[in-house]
Design a protein around this motif. Structure first.
Motif, PDB file in Angstrom:
ATOM      1  N   LYS A  52      -1.831  14.905  16.345  1.00 40.46           N
ATOM      2  CA  LYS A  52      -2.742  13.761  16.339  1.00 40.46           C
ATOM      3  C   LYS A  52      -2.566  12.926  15.083  1.00 40.46           C
ATOM      4  CE  LYS A  52      -7.661  12.589  16.559  1.00 40.46           C
ATOM      5  NZ  LYS A  52      -9.042  13.129  16.648  1.00 40.46           N
ATOM      6  N   LYS A  53      -2.404  13.596  13.955  1.00 45.59           N
ATOM      7  CA  LYS A  53      -2.249  12.884  12.688  1.00 45.59           C
ATOM      8  C   LYS A  53      -0.863  12.266  12.521  1.00 45.59           C
ATOM      9  CE  LYS A  53      -5.654  15.261   9.793  1.00 45.59           C
ATOM     10  NZ  LYS A  53      -6.286  14.001   9.356  1.00 45.59           N
ATOM     11  N   LEU A  54       0.116  12.831  13.219  1.00 48.67           N
ATOM     12  CA  LEU A  54       1.495  12.385  13.042  1.00 48.67           C
ATOM     13  C   LEU A  54       1.664  10.912  13.385  1.00 48.67           C
ATOM     14  CD1 LEU A  54       4.375  13.287  12.315  1.00 48.67           C
ATOM     15  CD2 LEU A  54       4.708  13.875  14.729  1.00 48.67           C
ATOM     16  N   PHE A  55       0.936  10.444  14.408  1.00 50.66           N
ATOM     17  CA  PHE A  55       1.067   9.057  14.847  1.00 50.66           C
ATOM     18  C   PHE A  55      -0.114   8.200  14.402  1.00 50.66           C
ATOM     19  CE2 PHE A  55       3.673  11.517  17.753  1.00 50.66           C
ATOM     20  CZ  PHE A  55       4.849  10.795  17.751  1.00 50.66           C
ATOM     21  N   ASP A  56      -0.869   8.695  13.462  1.00 50.96           N
ATOM     22  CA  ASP A  56      -1.988   7.932  12.906  1.00 50.96           C
ATOM     23  C   ASP A  56      -1.599   7.441  11.515  1.00 50.96           C
ATOM     24  OD1 ASP A  56      -4.362   6.789  12.236  1.00 50.96           O
ATOM     25  OD2 ASP A  56      -5.468   8.669  12.001  1.00 50.96           O
ATOM     26  N   LEU A  57      -1.070   6.234  11.466  1.00 53.40           N
ATOM     27  CA  LEU A  57      -0.583   5.691  10.185  1.00 53.40           C
ATOM     28  C   LEU A  57      -1.665   4.981   9.395  1.00 53.40           C
ATOM     29  CD1 LEU A  57       2.940   4.318  11.141  1.00 53.40           C
ATOM     30  CD2 LEU A  57       2.268   6.600  10.391  1.00 53.40           C
ATOM     31  N   GLU A  58      -2.869   4.985   9.885  1.00 52.70           N
ATOM     32  CA  GLU A  58      -3.962   4.319   9.181  1.00 52.70           C
ATOM     33  C   GLU A  58      -4.855   5.309   8.442  1.00 52.70           C
ATOM     34  OE1 GLU A  58      -3.860   1.157   8.978  1.00 52.70           O
ATOM     35  OE2 GLU A  58      -2.248   0.976  10.468  1.00 52.70           O
ATOM     36  N   SER A  59      -4.561   6.584   8.552  1.00 54.90           N
ATOM     37  CA  SER A  59      -5.407   7.600   7.923  1.00 54.90           C
ATOM     38  C   SER A  59      -5.147   7.662   6.426  1.00 54.90           C
ATOM     39  CB  SER A  59      -5.147   8.969   8.548  1.00 54.90           C
ATOM     40  OG  SER A  59      -3.800   9.360   8.333  1.00 54.90           O
ATOM     41  N   ILE A  60      -6.044   8.315   5.714  1.00 54.81           N
ATOM     42  CA  ILE A  60      -5.894   8.470   4.269  1.00 54.81           C
ATOM     43  C   ILE A  60      -4.794   9.489   3.989  1.00 54.81           C
ATOM     44  CG2 ILE A  60      -8.297   7.871   3.831  1.00 54.81           C
ATOM     45  CD1 ILE A  60      -8.898  10.843   3.545  1.00 54.81           C
ATOM     46  N   PRO A  61      -4.188   9.491   2.790  1.00 57.60           N
ATOM     47  CA  PRO A  61      -3.145  10.474   2.467  1.00 57.60           C
ATOM     48  C   PRO A  61      -3.622  11.900   2.707  1.00 57.60           C
ATOM     49  CG  PRO A  61      -3.233   8.773   0.794  1.00 57.60           C
ATOM     50  CD  PRO A  61      -4.393   8.522   1.713  1.00 57.60           C
ATOM     51  N   THR A  62      -2.814  12.674   3.445  1.00 53.69           N
ATOM     52  CA  THR A  62      -3.202  14.009   3.875  1.00 53.69           C
ATOM     53  C   THR A  62      -2.048  14.976   3.663  1.00 53.69           C
ATOM     54  OG1 THR A  62      -4.568  12.992   5.592  1.00 53.69           O
ATOM     55  CG2 THR A  62      -4.180  15.345   5.791  1.00 53.69           C
ATOM     56  N   LEU A  63      -2.388  16.229   3.361  1.00 54.26           N
ATOM     57  CA  LEU A  63      -1.409  17.307   3.266  1.00 54.26           C
ATOM     58  C   LEU A  63      -1.964  18.494   4.029  1.00 54.26           C
ATOM     59  CD1 LEU A  63       1.157  18.666   2.087  1.00 54.26           C
ATOM     60  CD2 LEU A  63      -0.236  19.292   0.102  1.00 54.26           C
ATOM     61  N   SER A  73       1.358  12.681   4.619  1.00 52.64           N
ATOM     62  CA  SER A  73       1.532  11.236   4.767  1.00 52.64           C
ATOM     63  C   SER A  73       1.866  10.624   3.417  1.00 52.64           C
ATOM     64  CB  SER A  73       0.263  10.592   5.341  1.00 52.64           C
ATOM     65  OG  SER A  73      -0.850  10.870   4.522  1.00 52.64           O
ATOM     66  N   LEU A  74       2.688   9.600   3.457  1.00 53.39           N
ATOM     67  CA  LEU A  74       3.100   8.876   2.258  1.00 53.39           C
ATOM     68  C   LEU A  74       2.712   7.416   2.406  1.00 53.39           C
ATOM     69  CD1 LEU A  74       6.692  10.247   1.547  1.00 53.39           C
ATOM     70  CD2 LEU A  74       4.625  10.737   0.246  1.00 53.39           C
ATOM     71  N   THR A  75       2.528   6.778   1.281  1.00 52.92           N
ATOM     72  CA  THR A  75       2.188   5.354   1.292  1.00 52.92           C
ATOM     73  C   THR A  75       3.136   4.617   0.361  1.00 52.92           C
ATOM     74  OG1 THR A  75      -0.136   5.879   1.681  1.00 52.92           O
ATOM     75  CG2 THR A  75       0.370   3.657   0.942  1.00 52.92           C
ATOM     76  N   ALA A  76       3.892   3.698   0.927  1.00 52.33           N
ATOM     77  CA  ALA A  76       4.733   2.821   0.111  1.00 52.33           C
ATOM     78  C   ALA A  76       3.907   1.612  -0.305  1.00 52.33           C
ATOM     79  CB  ALA A  76       5.964   2.394   0.889  1.00 52.33           C
ATOM     80  N   ILE A  77       4.425   0.856  -1.263  1.00 51.36           N
ATOM     81  CA  ILE A  77       3.721  -0.321  -1.772  1.00 51.36           C
ATOM     82  C   ILE A  77       4.624  -1.523  -1.627  1.00 51.36           C
ATOM     83  CG2 ILE A  77       2.572  -1.366  -3.753  1.00 51.36           C
ATOM     84  CD1 ILE A  77       2.032   1.388  -4.806  1.00 51.36           C
ATOM     85  N   GLY A  78       4.115  -2.546  -0.922  1.00 54.33           N
ATOM     86  CA  GLY A  78       4.884  -3.766  -0.738  1.00 54.33           C
ATOM     87  C   GLY A  78       4.930  -4.598  -2.003  1.00 54.33           C
ATOM     88  N   LYS A  79       5.645  -5.728  -1.929  1.00 57.86           N
ATOM     89  CA  LYS A  79       5.786  -6.590  -3.101  1.00 57.86           C
ATOM     90  C   LYS A  79       4.451  -7.165  -3.560  1.00 57.86           C
ATOM     91  CE  LYS A  79      10.572  -7.941  -2.181  1.00 57.86           C
ATOM     92  NZ  LYS A  79      11.515  -9.061  -1.946  1.00 57.86           N
ATOM     93  N   ASP A  80       3.554  -7.385  -2.601  1.00 59.31           N
ATOM     94  CA  ASP A  80       2.229  -7.897  -2.952  1.00 59.31           C
ATOM     95  C   ASP A  80       1.217  -6.765  -3.126  1.00 59.31           C
ATOM     96  OD1 ASP A  80       2.323  -7.138  -0.352  1.00 59.31           O
ATOM     97  OD2 ASP A  80       1.226  -8.858   0.444  1.00 59.31           O
ATOM     98  N   THR A  82       0.556  -4.332  -1.184  1.00 58.67           N
ATOM     99  CA  THR A  82      -0.123  -3.887   0.022  1.00 58.67           C
ATOM    100  C   THR A  82       0.416  -2.517   0.425  1.00 58.67           C
ATOM    101  OG1 THR A  82       1.525  -5.064   1.336  1.00 58.67           O
ATOM    102  CG2 THR A  82      -0.545  -6.212   0.875  1.00 58.67           C
ATOM    103  N   PRO A  83      -0.456  -1.591   0.838  1.00 62.89           N
ATOM    104  CA  PRO A  83      -0.003  -0.244   1.213  1.00 62.89           C
ATOM    105  C   PRO A  83       0.673  -0.227   2.582  1.00 62.89           C
ATOM    106  CG  PRO A  83      -2.382  -0.438   1.493  1.00 62.89           C
ATOM    107  CD  PRO A  83      -1.927  -1.726   0.881  1.00 62.89           C
ATOM    108  N   LEU A  99       7.112   5.852  11.064  1.00 61.76           N
ATOM    109  CA  LEU A  99       6.896   4.749  10.138  1.00 61.76           C
ATOM    110  C   LEU A  99       6.716   3.447  10.889  1.00 61.76           C
ATOM    111  CD1 LEU A  99      10.248   3.416   8.997  1.00 61.76           C
ATOM    112  CD2 LEU A  99      10.195   5.708   9.938  1.00 61.76           C
ATOM    113  N   LYS A 100       6.254   2.451  10.139  1.00 62.98           N
ATOM    114  CA  LYS A 100       6.139   1.100  10.676  1.00 62.98           C
ATOM    115  C   LYS A 100       7.437   0.335  10.428  1.00 62.98           C
ATOM    116  CE  LYS A 100       1.118   0.630  10.277  1.00 62.98           C
ATOM    117  NZ  LYS A 100      -0.001  -0.158   9.694  1.00 62.98           N
ATOM    118  N   SER A 101       7.604  -0.767  11.154  1.00 61.54           N
ATOM    119  CA  SER A 101       8.860  -1.520  11.092  1.00 61.54           C
ATOM    120  C   SER A 101       9.155  -2.059   9.702  1.00 61.54           C
ATOM    121  CB  SER A 101       8.837  -2.674  12.100  1.00 61.54           C
ATOM    122  OG  SER A 101       7.725  -3.525  11.852  1.00 61.54           O
TER     123      SER A 101
END
Length: 317
Positions: A52-63, A73-80, A82-83, A99-101
């Motif tokens: 369930k969590k595997l395809f939930d990319l909006e959840s908070i960082p979890t281990l 889950s990991l969170t990258a940071i965009g140029k502006d 944005t997570p 991941l997202k596109s």
């Protein structure tokens, strides 16, 4: 899908895997919309909670770790700043990333590095290391961006100390730092787990890889702590410059007031309507009063100059 063939020492790129692959390591990188491409035999072994969590990319960082399944889950940071979230599952010799596109470019570079150096993908631990290391490189780039922003704001404070937008920018950067800290802190638990000698996906070089990740993590956290204090310093510096300039204005107005007080007194003295005031009948009484008033004012101004209260005297220079 990338498959490391243990017998040949090479990496093969496949579209699908119909049967489980026991030898080597497998990395499956899927877009969020490609959940149906997850191999059925693998999907059946994933714990429902993790699935369930595997395809939930909006959840908070979890281990989470259940038996031989490690999810985080990991969170990258965009140029502006944005997570951008992604999820990773390690199960047996498989590593699955969702991941997202907008993260394709990053994972494409990881894929190219695996193809160029097959030995960097010999087991799930090394795959994890290279993915995490790519994320840390992104974080370090953001640290450099924040450092450049800090230097820019520091220069603006001295050029335009009364610019209110500087304080707004400092406030926004403090918010970004807070979000950045929330993104990076959960990785501490993951790195600690990877440093554990009993980590199920360990490698013979586990200490080297985990120490490298730990060093990157510590460097980022220390930089964020330093930036937090530095941006507070910029704000306090601007407030000090504003207060110093205000004090200079008040001092200047006070000195003018002190100079004009005796001149006002003299003007008021000779403006009294007494019958017997000898100076009123003098031929040069008017010029006498002007010379007296401006003379007293000039003496006071010169005295303030010598004291350094108005400008700087030669002695002070």
């Amino acid at each position: 899908m990338l498959v490391y063939n243990e017998s040949t020492g090479e990496i093969e790129e496949r579209q699908e895997a119909g049967v489980p692959i026991k030898d080597g390591a497998v990395w499956i990188c899927l877009n969020l919309e490609e959940h149906d491409r997850l191999p059925s035999f693998l999907e059946q072994t994933i714990h429902p909670h993790i699935k369930k969590k595997l395809f939930d990319l909006e959840s908070i960082p979890t281990l989470a770790q259940l038996k031989n399944q490690l999810f985080f889950s990991l969170t990258a940071i965009g140029k502006d700043l944005t997570p951008i979230n992604c999820t990773i599952l390690v199960i047996e010799n498989y590593v699955v990333t969702i991941l997202k596109s907008n993260l394709f470019n990053l994972f494409s570079k990881i894929k190219e590095s695996f193809i160029e150096t097959p030995e960097s993908m010999t087991n799930p631990f090394k795959i994890l290391y290279h993915i995490l290391n790519a994320f840390f490189m992104l974080y370090l780039q953001q640290v450099d961006t924040i450092a450049d922003k800090f230097q820019d704001l520091e220069g603006q404070v001295f050029k335009w100390p009364f610019e209110n937008d500087i304080a707004r920018q400092v406030y926004r950067m403090k918010q970004h730092l807070h979000r950045f800290r929330q993104i990076i802190e959960p990785l501490d638990a993951l790195i600690t787990k990877m440093e554990d000698p009993d980590f199920p996906y360990k490698d013979e070089d586990i200490s080297f890889y985990s120490q490298d990740l730990r060093n990157s993590y510590n460097r980022i956290v220390q930089a964020l702590d330093q930036f937090s204090g530095s941006f507070d310093g910029i704000f306090n510096l601007q407030m000090s410059l504003k207060a110093d300039h205000t004090n200079t204005i008040v001092k200047t107005l006070t000195l003018f007031s002190v100079i004009f007080i005796p001149m006002t007194f003299i003007a008021g003295l000779y403006g009294m309507n007494f019958k017997y005031m000898p100076e009123l009948n003098w031929s040069f009484g008017y010029f006498y009063a002007l010379i007296l008033m401006f003379g007293v004012g000039a003496l006071l101004a010169f005295y303030f100059y010598l004291k350094g209260w108005w400008g700087r005297s030669k002695k002070q220079k």
